[in-house]
Each structure stands twice: as structure tokens, then as C-alpha cells.
Design a protein around this motif. Structure first.
Motif, PDB file in Angstrom:
ATOM      1  N   GLY A  11       0.833  -1.212   0.000  1.00  0.00           N
ATOM      2  CA  GLY A  11       0.000   0.000   0.000  1.00  0.00           C
ATOM      3  C   GLY A  11       0.860   1.251   0.000  1.00  0.00           C
ATOM      4  O   GLY A  11       0.647   2.189  -0.774  1.00  0.00           O
ATOM      5  N   LYS A  12       1.852   1.246   0.868  1.00  0.00           N
ATOM      6  CA  LYS A  12       2.810   2.353   0.933  1.00  0.00           C
ATOM      7  C   LYS A  12       3.558   2.502  -0.376  1.00  0.00           C
ATOM      8  O   LYS A  12       3.739   3.596  -0.885  1.00  0.00           O
ATOM      9  CB  LYS A  12       3.873   2.012   1.980  1.00  0.00           C
ATOM     10  CG  LYS A  12       3.692   2.609   3.307  1.00  0.00           C
ATOM     11  CD  LYS A  12       5.006   2.337   4.044  1.00  0.00           C
ATOM     12  CE  LYS A  12       4.816   2.405   5.511  1.00  0.00           C
ATOM     13  NZ  LYS A  12       6.075   2.109   6.200  1.00  0.00           N
ATOM     14  N   LEU A  13       4.026   1.369  -0.900  1.00  0.00           N
ATOM     15  CA  LEU A  13       4.819   1.388  -2.126  1.00  0.00           C
ATOM     16  C   LEU A  13       4.048   2.085  -3.243  1.00  0.00           C
ATOM     17  O   LEU A  13       4.571   2.953  -3.931  1.00  0.00           O
ATOM     18  CB  LEU A  13       5.185  -0.048  -2.541  1.00  0.00           C
ATOM     19  CG  LEU A  13       5.916  -0.170  -3.877  1.00  0.00           C
ATOM     20  CD1 LEU A  13       7.296   0.455  -3.802  1.00  0.00           C
ATOM     21  CD2 LEU A  13       6.029  -1.632  -4.299  1.00  0.00           C
ATOM     22  N   GLY A 144      -7.439   2.458  -0.349  1.00  0.00           N
ATOM     23  CA  GLY A 144      -6.293   2.627   0.540  1.00  0.00           C
ATOM     24  C   GLY A 144      -5.816   1.337   1.154  1.00  0.00           C
ATOM     25  O   GLY A 144      -5.924   0.266   0.566  1.00  0.00           O
ATOM     26  N   PHE A 145      -5.312   1.423   2.394  1.00  0.00           N
ATOM     27  CA  PHE A 145      -4.774   0.241   3.080  1.00  0.00           C
ATOM     28  C   PHE A 145      -4.754   0.539   4.583  1.00  0.00           C
ATOM     29  O   PHE A 145      -5.102   1.641   5.021  1.00  0.00           O
ATOM     30  CB  PHE A 145      -3.364  -0.089   2.559  1.00  0.00           C
ATOM     31  CG  PHE A 145      -2.320   0.962   2.868  1.00  0.00           C
ATOM     32  CD1 PHE A 145      -2.188   2.085   2.073  1.00  0.00           C
ATOM     33  CD2 PHE A 145      -1.465   0.817   3.960  1.00  0.00           C
ATOM     34  CE1 PHE A 145      -1.228   3.058   2.357  1.00  0.00           C
ATOM     35  CE2 PHE A 145      -0.499   1.789   4.247  1.00  0.00           C
ATOM     36  CZ  PHE A 145      -0.382   2.907   3.444  1.00  0.00           C
ATOM     37  N   GLY A 146      -4.341  -0.450   5.340  1.00  0.00           N
ATOM     38  CA  GLY A 146      -4.124  -0.263   6.775  1.00  0.00           C
ATOM     39  C   GLY A 146      -5.349   0.268   7.509  1.00  0.00           C
ATOM     40  O   GLY A 146      -6.461  -0.255   7.361  1.00  0.00           O
ATOM     41  N   TYR A 147      -5.144   1.323   8.293  1.00  0.00           N
ATOM     42  CA  TYR A 147      -6.200   1.888   9.133  1.00  0.00           C
ATOM     43  C   TYR A 147      -7.136   2.832   8.369  1.00  0.00           C
ATOM     44  O   TYR A 147      -7.997   3.481   8.985  1.00  0.00           O
ATOM     45  CB  TYR A 147      -5.573   2.664  10.299  1.00  0.00           C
ATOM     46  CG  TYR A 147      -4.754   1.824  11.260  1.00  0.00           C
ATOM     47  CD1 TYR A 147      -5.350   1.212  12.357  1.00  0.00           C
ATOM     48  CD2 TYR A 147      -3.376   1.655  11.093  1.00  0.00           C
ATOM     49  CE1 TYR A 147      -4.603   0.457  13.258  1.00  0.00           C
ATOM     50  CE2 TYR A 147      -2.619   0.903  11.985  1.00  0.00           C
ATOM     51  CZ  TYR A 147      -3.240   0.309  13.057  1.00  0.00           C
ATOM     52  OH  TYR A 147      -2.500  -0.429  13.949  1.00  0.00           O
ATOM     53  N   ASP A 148      -6.994   2.949   7.052  1.00  0.00           N
ATOM     54  CA  ASP A 148      -7.773   3.931   6.282  1.00  0.00           C
ATOM     55  C   ASP A 148      -9.287   3.895   6.520  1.00  0.00           C
ATOM     56  O   ASP A 148      -9.911   4.956   6.592  1.00  0.00           O
ATOM     57  CB  ASP A 148      -7.487   3.783   4.778  1.00  0.00           C
ATOM     58  CG  ASP A 148      -6.156   4.405   4.376  1.00  0.00           C
ATOM     59  OD1 ASP A 148      -5.549   5.090   5.218  1.00  0.00           O
ATOM     60  OD2 ASP A 148      -5.732   4.207   3.226  1.00  0.00           O
ATOM     61  N   PRO A 149      -9.928   2.704   6.637  1.00  0.00           N
ATOM     62  CA  PRO A 149     -11.405   2.696   6.756  1.00  0.00           C
ATOM     63  C   PRO A 149     -11.938   3.316   8.053  1.00  0.00           C
ATOM     64  O   PRO A 149     -13.113   3.666   8.111  1.00  0.00           O
ATOM     65  CB  PRO A 149     -11.753   1.193   6.705  1.00  0.00           C
ATOM     66  CG  PRO A 149     -10.584   0.549   6.039  1.00  0.00           C
ATOM     67  CD  PRO A 149      -9.382   1.338   6.462  1.00  0.00           C
ATOM     68  N   VAL A 167      -7.011  12.085  -4.120  1.00  0.00           N
ATOM     69  CA  VAL A 167      -7.416  12.964  -3.011  1.00  0.00           C
ATOM     70  C   VAL A 167      -6.665  12.575  -1.744  1.00  0.00           C
ATOM     71  O   VAL A 167      -6.103  13.424  -1.045  1.00  0.00           O
ATOM     72  CB  VAL A 167      -8.949  12.914  -2.779  1.00  0.00           C
ATOM     73  CG1 VAL A 167      -9.335  13.736  -1.554  1.00  0.00           C
ATOM     74  CG2 VAL A 167      -9.690  13.403  -4.015  1.00  0.00           C
ATOM     75  N   LYS A 168      -6.610  11.272  -1.463  1.00  0.00           N
ATOM     76  CA  LYS A 168      -5.818  10.840  -0.293  1.00  0.00           C
ATOM     77  C   LYS A 168      -4.368  11.301  -0.444  1.00  0.00           C
ATOM     78  O   LYS A 168      -3.754  11.767   0.512  1.00  0.00           O
ATOM     79  CB  LYS A 168      -5.877   9.312  -0.115  1.00  0.00           C
ATOM     80  CG  LYS A 168      -5.119   8.882   1.138  1.00  0.00           C
ATOM     81  CD  LYS A 168      -4.916   7.398   1.334  1.00  0.00           C
ATOM     82  CE  LYS A 168      -3.917   7.178   2.480  1.00  0.00           C
ATOM     83  NZ  LYS A 168      -3.458   5.795   2.621  1.00  0.00           N
ATOM     84  N   GLN A 169      -3.827  11.175  -1.664  1.00  0.00           N
ATOM     85  CA  GLN A 169      -2.423  11.576  -1.887  1.00  0.00           C
ATOM     86  C   GLN A 169      -2.193  13.047  -1.586  1.00  0.00           C
ATOM     87  O   GLN A 169      -1.111  13.434  -1.158  1.00  0.00           O
ATOM     88  CB  GLN A 169      -2.020  11.279  -3.333  1.00  0.00           C
ATOM     89  CG  GLN A 169      -1.517   9.854  -3.523  1.00  0.00           C
ATOM     90  CD  GLN A 169      -1.678   9.377  -4.945  1.00  0.00           C
ATOM     91  OE1 GLN A 169      -1.439  10.133  -5.886  1.00  0.00           O
ATOM     92  NE2 GLN A 169      -2.099   8.146  -5.126  1.00  0.00           N
TER      93      GLN A 169
HETATM   94  P1  ITT Z   1       7.710  -1.073   6.034  1.00  0.00           P
HETATM   95  O1  ITT Z   1       8.327  -0.809   7.377  1.00  0.00           O
HETATM   96  O2  ITT Z   1       8.291  -2.261   5.343  1.00  0.00           O
HETATM   97  O3  ITT Z   1       7.692   0.150   5.168  1.00  0.00           O
HETATM   98  P2  ITT Z   1       5.272  -1.415   7.579  1.00  0.00           P
HETATM   99  O4  ITT Z   1       3.850  -1.683   7.196  1.00  0.00           O
HETATM  100  O5  ITT Z   1       5.881  -2.304   8.616  1.00  0.00           O
HETATM  101  O6  ITT Z   1       6.146  -1.458   6.231  1.00  0.00           O
HETATM  102  P3  ITT Z   1       5.509   0.845   9.387  1.00  0.00           P
HETATM  103  O7  ITT Z   1       6.378   0.120  10.320  1.00  0.00           O
HETATM  104  O8  ITT Z   1       5.832   2.263   9.046  1.00  0.00           O
HETATM  105  O9  ITT Z   1       5.422   0.100   7.977  1.00  0.00           O
HETATM  106  O10 ITT Z   1       4.025   0.748   9.947  1.00  0.00           O
HETATM  107  C1  ITT Z   1       3.026   1.564   9.458  1.00  0.00           C
HETATM  108  C2  ITT Z   1       1.682   1.125  10.011  1.00  0.00           C
HETATM  109  O11 ITT Z   1       0.775   2.217   9.920  1.00  0.00           O
HETATM  110  C3  ITT Z   1       1.078  -0.027   9.214  1.00  0.00           C
HETATM  111  O12 ITT Z   1       0.251  -0.811  10.048  1.00  0.00           O
HETATM  112  C4  ITT Z   1       0.259   0.709   8.174  1.00  0.00           C
HETATM  113  O13 ITT Z   1      -0.835  -0.049   7.722  1.00  0.00           O
HETATM  114  C5  ITT Z   1      -0.201   1.949   8.936  1.00  0.00           C
HETATM  115  N1  ITT Z   1      -0.277   3.074   8.006  1.00  0.00           N
HETATM  116  C6  ITT Z   1       0.742   3.875   7.559  1.00  0.00           C
HETATM  117  N2  ITT Z   1       0.323   4.728   6.635  1.00  0.00           N
HETATM  118  C7  ITT Z   1      -0.989   4.492   6.472  1.00  0.00           C
HETATM  119  C8  ITT Z   1      -1.979   5.028   5.633  1.00  0.00           C
HETATM  120  O14 ITT Z   1      -1.706   5.968   4.731  1.00  0.00           O
HETATM  121  N3  ITT Z   1      -3.212   4.535   5.742  1.00  0.00           N
HETATM  122  C9  ITT Z   1      -3.509   3.570   6.623  1.00  0.00           C
HETATM  123  N4  ITT Z   1      -2.646   2.965   7.421  1.00  0.00           N
HETATM  124  C10 ITT Z   1      -1.381   3.429   7.358  1.00  0.00           C
END
Ligand code: ITT
Length: 191
Positions: A11-13, A144-149, A167-169
């Protein structure tokens, strides 16, 4: 010019690529086997650690992102432990919702630190961006990904997961960090 993207998070990538494309750097992904232990106590420390370690190991320029969610009523948790707050995104979201079950104060912020390291591991650039919002009671949206919802941005009346990617960007913590970084990154190339 090669730039190794030091992340294992797809997601970050995706988002980092969007900011970095057209800058004239050829982006390559770090080898999966190259994992960096995040021993720092701040986002900036961990971003520098990841960029520096990957740069040294590959002998190339490297960029890293350390980010996470900091919830006011949880004294800033999960913070730098955001990735370690559960096994899956769903688990991590549920844990935050459980911990906030009775909380009236839903204020939170996303933080993103970005670091760029030279091939010798020396940090060339670092920056941090934040985006404030509120934690909803139930998840909304599928982008998105992660905590986005569960992260709602009042000015846009949407969660990060409901926003179109562009927009998120613009509004996100990562967007703020890259806004500060890009002019300096352009400078680096002509040095
Ligand atoms: P790398 O270290 O390999 O880059 P990671 O997922 O372990 O990957 P972090 O240690 O920085 O990265 O942890 C970031 C956490 O915060 C991870 O659980 C993400 O899902 C969340 N996060 C970061 N940016 C976010 C975003 O834009 N939206 C939602 N969640 C995000």
C-alpha cells in the motif's frame, strides 16, 4: 539514478511511487529478504534506520517511510507500533475500535516520516508530515490500506478509504511529507 524503495508494504509502495514518478529516478524495490528491525522510538528514527540500512546493504540511494496512527485518547498509541498492533489490518483496526469503545474523544492523527539515504548510509534528507482526523465507530470505504477505513477527515467528509487515490495523496500525512521533500529531492539530483 537508482533509488531503492525500502518498504515491504504494498500500500505504501503504491503511494510512494505516485509521488516519485516523473522525477527521473529509477525506482527499485528492496529485496524481500532484507528486513530492518525498527528499534527506534520515533517515526523519524525508524525511517532513517530503514533508509540507511537498505542503502548500505545495496550500495544505492534508498528511501524509507515510517508511519502510523496516533490516537489522542490512547496517549498516542498505536504510534510507532502501528504495524505491530495485530496480525492483519482487520485485527489492528478492531483493536483500536475496542480500545476506543467508550471514548468520546475520537481525535487522532496519522504521521509519516520519510528519509533518504546516500549509498554509504548517510542521511541526505528527512521530513515528516501529519494529517489530523477522527476515528469512526465502524469502518467505511474500500480504498487505501491499513487503518484507512476508520480514519475520517472532517474537511473532506470522507474516510481515507473513501477518498479517490489522488485525493488521499493530496491530504494525507504521506502527501504532506512528500510536499516538503520533493523540491529538495529535485535538488539532490543536480548536486
Ligand atoms: P515497512 O516498514 O516495510 O515500510 P510497515 O507496514 O511495517 O512497512 P511501518 O512500520 O511504518 O510500515 O508501519 C506503518 C503502520 O501504519 C502499518 O500498520 C500501516 O498499515 C499503517 N499506516 C501507515 N500509513 C498508512 C496510511 O496511509 N493509511 C492507513 N494505514 C497506514
Amino acid at each position: 539514478n537508482l533509488l531503492v524503495v525500502a518498504t515491504g508494504n504494498p500500500g505504501k509502495l503504491r503511494e510512494m511511487q505516485a509521488y516519485l514518478e516523473d522525477l527521473g529516478w529509477e525506482l527499485i524495490l528492496k529485496p524481500e529478504s532484507l528486513e530492518v528491525e525498527e528499534t527506534g522510538s520515533t517515526f523519524v528514527e525508524n525511517a532513517c534506520l530503514k533508509a540507511s540500512t537498505v542503502a548500505k546493504a545495496t550500495g544505492q540511494w534508498a528511501i524509507a517511510d515510517d508511519s502510523g496512527l496516533a490516537v489522542d485518547a490512547l496517549n498516542g498509541a498505536p504510534g510507532v507500533y502501528s504495524a505491530r498492533y495485530g496480525q492483519t489490518d482487520a485485527d489492528r483496526i478492531q483493536r483500536v475500535l475496542n480500545e476506543l469503545a467508550k471514548a468520546a474523544n475520537r481525535q487522532a492523527k496519522f504521521v509519516c516520516a520519510i528519509a533518504i539515504a546516500r549509498p554509504n548510509g548517510e542521511i541526505a534528507l528527512q521530513t515528516q508530515g501529519i494529517c489530523r482526523g477522527e476515528i469512526l465507530f465502524t469502518p467505511r470505504g474500500s480504498g487505501g490500506f491499513g487503518y484507512d477505513p476508520i480514519f475520517y477527515v472532517p474537511s473532506h467528509n470522507m474516510t481515507f478509504a473513501e477518498m479517490p487515490p489522488e485525493v488521499k495523496q493530496q491530504v494525507s500525512h504521506r502527501g504532506q511529507a512528500f510536499k516538503a521533500l520533493l523540491p529538495q529531492l529535485t535538488q539532490l539530483r543536480v548536486e
